[in-house]
Enzyme design. Sequence first.
Site, PDB file in Angstrom:
ATOM      1  N   SER A 101       0.836  -1.199   0.000  1.00  0.00           N
ATOM      2  CA  SER A 101       0.000   0.000   0.000  1.00  0.00           C
ATOM      3  C   SER A 101       0.871   1.248   0.000  1.00  0.00           C
ATOM      4  O   SER A 101       0.620   2.206  -0.733  1.00  0.00           O
ATOM      5  CB  SER A 101      -0.917  -0.024   1.221  1.00  0.00           C
ATOM      6  OG  SER A 101      -1.623   1.177   1.310  1.00  0.00           O
ATOM      7  N   TRP A 126       2.520   1.570  -3.367  1.00  0.00           N
ATOM      8  CA  TRP A 126       1.527   1.982  -4.373  1.00  0.00           C
ATOM      9  C   TRP A 126       1.475   3.512  -4.466  1.00  0.00           C
ATOM     10  O   TRP A 126       1.297   4.069  -5.547  1.00  0.00           O
ATOM     11  CB  TRP A 126       0.152   1.425  -3.995  1.00  0.00           C
ATOM     12  CG  TRP A 126      -0.960   1.843  -4.916  1.00  0.00           C
ATOM     13  CD1 TRP A 126      -1.386   1.200  -6.044  1.00  0.00           C
ATOM     14  CD2 TRP A 126      -1.799   3.000  -4.773  1.00  0.00           C
ATOM     15  NE1 TRP A 126      -2.429   1.885  -6.610  1.00  0.00           N
ATOM     16  CE2 TRP A 126      -2.705   2.989  -5.867  1.00  0.00           C
ATOM     17  CE3 TRP A 126      -1.885   4.037  -3.856  1.00  0.00           C
ATOM     18  CZ2 TRP A 126      -3.670   3.976  -6.047  1.00  0.00           C
ATOM     19  CZ3 TRP A 126      -2.843   5.021  -4.043  1.00  0.00           C
ATOM     20  CH2 TRP A 126      -3.713   4.986  -5.122  1.00  0.00           C
ATOM     21  N   HIS A 127       1.649   4.174  -3.315  1.00  0.00           N
ATOM     22  CA  HIS A 127       1.527   5.628  -3.311  1.00  0.00           C
ATOM     23  C   HIS A 127       2.671   6.320  -4.019  1.00  0.00           C
ATOM     24  O   HIS A 127       2.513   7.445  -4.504  1.00  0.00           O
ATOM     25  CB  HIS A 127       1.421   6.153  -1.866  1.00  0.00           C
ATOM     26  CG  HIS A 127       0.077   5.933  -1.274  1.00  0.00           C
ATOM     27  ND1 HIS A 127      -0.249   4.778  -0.613  1.00  0.00           N
ATOM     28  CD2 HIS A 127      -1.032   6.705  -1.257  1.00  0.00           C
ATOM     29  CE1 HIS A 127      -1.512   4.853  -0.214  1.00  0.00           C
ATOM     30  NE2 HIS A 127      -2.018   6.000  -0.597  1.00  0.00           N
ATOM     31  N   GLY A 128       3.821   5.696  -4.053  1.00  0.00           N
ATOM     32  CA  GLY A 128       4.901   6.367  -4.771  1.00  0.00           C
ATOM     33  C   GLY A 128       6.233   5.688  -4.587  1.00  0.00           C
ATOM     34  O   GLY A 128       6.421   4.881  -3.673  1.00  0.00           O
ATOM     35  N   PHE A 170      -0.206   9.898  -7.585  1.00  0.00           N
ATOM     36  CA  PHE A 170      -0.090   8.464  -7.315  1.00  0.00           C
ATOM     37  C   PHE A 170      -0.660   7.662  -8.474  1.00  0.00           C
ATOM     38  O   PHE A 170      -0.793   6.524  -8.468  1.00  0.00           O
ATOM     39  CB  PHE A 170      -0.806   8.103  -6.003  1.00  0.00           C
ATOM     40  CG  PHE A 170      -0.317   8.929  -4.839  1.00  0.00           C
ATOM     41  CD1 PHE A 170       1.039   9.241  -4.719  1.00  0.00           C
ATOM     42  CD2 PHE A 170      -1.186   9.414  -3.893  1.00  0.00           C
ATOM     43  CE1 PHE A 170       1.492  10.010  -3.664  1.00  0.00           C
ATOM     44  CE2 PHE A 170      -0.739  10.174  -2.823  1.00  0.00           C
ATOM     45  CZ  PHE A 170       0.599  10.478  -2.714  1.00  0.00           C
TER      46      PHE A 170
END
Lengths: 296, 484
Positions: B322, B325-327, B484
Amino acid sequence: MIERFLKNIAVFIALLIGLNFLLFFLIKGFYIRDYNDVNLNYSSFLLADSHGTPLGDFTEIHNVHNFSGQSDSYLDMERKLNFLVRNTQVEKIYISVDDHTLSPTREDQNNLDRSAYYTNSNDYANYLEYFHEKYLFYYCVFLNDRYSLIIKNFIQNEMFNFSKWGGVRSKSTWESLSDVQQEQISQDRINNYFEAQAPSDKMSESLKRIISICKDQDIELIGLRFPLSKTYVDLLNEESYDADSILTSYNLPIIDYDSLYLEQDSLFRDMDHLDRKGGEKFAKILFGKKKDNSLS
Amino acid sequence: MLFNSLDFAVFLPVVFILYWFVLGKNLKSQNLLIVVSSYLFYGWWDWRFLALIAFSTLVDFLVGIQLASTKDSVRRKCLLILSLLINIGLLGFFKYYNFFLDNFVDAFTFMGMPIKENTLNIILPVGISFYTFQTMSYSIDIYRKKLEPTKDLVAFSAFVSFFPQLVAGPIERASNLLPQFYQKRNFDYSQATDGLRQVLWGLFKKIVIADNCAEFANTIFNNSAQYEGSTLLLGALFFTFQIYGDFSGYSDIAIGTSRLFGFSLMQNFAFPYFSRNMAEFWRRWHISLSTWFRDYVYIPLGGSKGNTLQQIRNIFIIFLLSGFWHGANWTFIVWGALNAIYFIPLLLMGKNRKHLATVASDGEGLSLKELLAMIGTFSLTVFSWIFFRAENMAHALSYISRMFSNKLVQSPDFSQFPGAITLLVLIAGFLWVEWKGRHGQFGIAGLKFIPRKAYRWSMYLLIILAIDIFGNTSEQIEFIYFQF
């Protein structure tokens, strides 16, 4: 169903327009206020930003109408000049050519929303721009960021300013501030206006157009540099966007009074603005008989 | 195109009128209009990346049909792997290429074997993390035989590119959204007005709360070495409300806009800052992503089954994923790890399924214990957001050490931040509205139950007025989650 939805949307938009006009009248009361007031029974006018406003009506004793507006840029002054040319016989214009008047900051902090009042369709490139500036932007509070900012600042200053809570509303005079405080405030001002290396092209072009209008209309144009406090002058050093040199390049005269009150802090509201008493005194000197010494 | 732009204010009514009045009786034409307007909406930002969406759409459309047409398990597996490789490959290239390269170079340099770095100047296509996850879920669901593939390319394209949720979610499941493109849509007055209410609240969250908080949070985070502990805490608080207002505001506008067109999207935020523990927080924050990871990663890994070590491993995997996934930044990974650390004790003590209902929903009001639990959870969240916002790990650590070591318990110097007190008052008002509306889908959903239209409409006008006066309209600030 969808008809009912659209009908409600239409009614809601009508309410929004109503609210807009209610707000506009409020704004008009405390923002536009006397910006739209001009006395056309004069032939000499003073065009300046907030440096000119402390002179108030004292100029009228000397037959000069003070047409200055706080935060007026050359674009605003150009609009006002065009308005005067259209509506009265102008013979003489005094215009502010202080160090900061060509600053890009002044280009951003202007009065274009208010000075639209003085325009007509000839002042715009096309009718769309005219409609947008003169009507849409002027009357639609919801589309005018400046109006929103004014209401926001009003609320912030009146309700959420700690220093005002408990009834403390006094404001220090310039002369009562310590040297350090004066220097700090002056430096902030300098940082705000003289951050950019080069002057604003828009401001320079507008000043040149003002010169051209005056020449075409046979109006005497005189540049004016307002008095500054000593602390500010010392810190300012050689910083200037040289609006005065544009006038001198056209062989136009400049009245330079920036060093007039270097030792008289009691005449200042802040580092580069006279207070009312200073304005009254300065108006006498400026438009009185003895001003030849300052002409350059 | 930004939701908070004049372009969108023109775009939306035009599409709305075409959709209901011109093409209202033809489902296929309505779907086609959605595809065209969605591509226009996306292309407004950068038309070159439309090809990427079209490619991703086509791949999963074809994979879906092929998956349904064969019973050979090896072939089916190969088709699924193909879809995953293409989607994750696109994401990996555009989002993570430079990150992995930098870290390889650093690792080799650390081992005394410096290698030449060839980073590429890659533009991250807006929303790629959202629509690739959406298309992947389609293929996975067909592979799992939970979903029938569609043979309608227009409907599928509309599902992938549906403009309200294309660039920042909610990440919809095909099983929820795709069937809605097959059904005839009738204009529903109640749904449409609910939608408008939600759009209005989303705009308030974005323009008033998030964009104003952004100004202060950016100043404080970008100059953190200059400030005392209490000011840094204030910066972290402002970022906490910025990210919530920004992202949940976007979700509200997306869901509300979809309702205007007769679509129902999943709830993405359920008042997460009123959570009583971190497990509840994660059931209420970015729900579409959390449930995506739960359904497609966590449960296949074994979920909460297995021994303690396996459970801990599974939790760590989904939180690290997670974060990633954001960066492509270690700060996001640490943020994910930190949340896993918050979560694991609850799992081990069997408290992760506690607090399923909304706080203080028993009619007895908020107890002191609940209040303290909410404050504790909120504090943990604020702390973790520092990693999320920081430029890099060094920045995050110096921010935290300065915050805790230097005058934390004192009033921040508000004179440095004109308008900050007004903003705090606005945030307090905002929290009060959200608290009152916490049982609904969004903060002001309950307004529809006010019987008198005059009161209801006065509220709407008041919110519009607040957006106009207090909204940060100095520039159109992009939504954080676009990156993102």
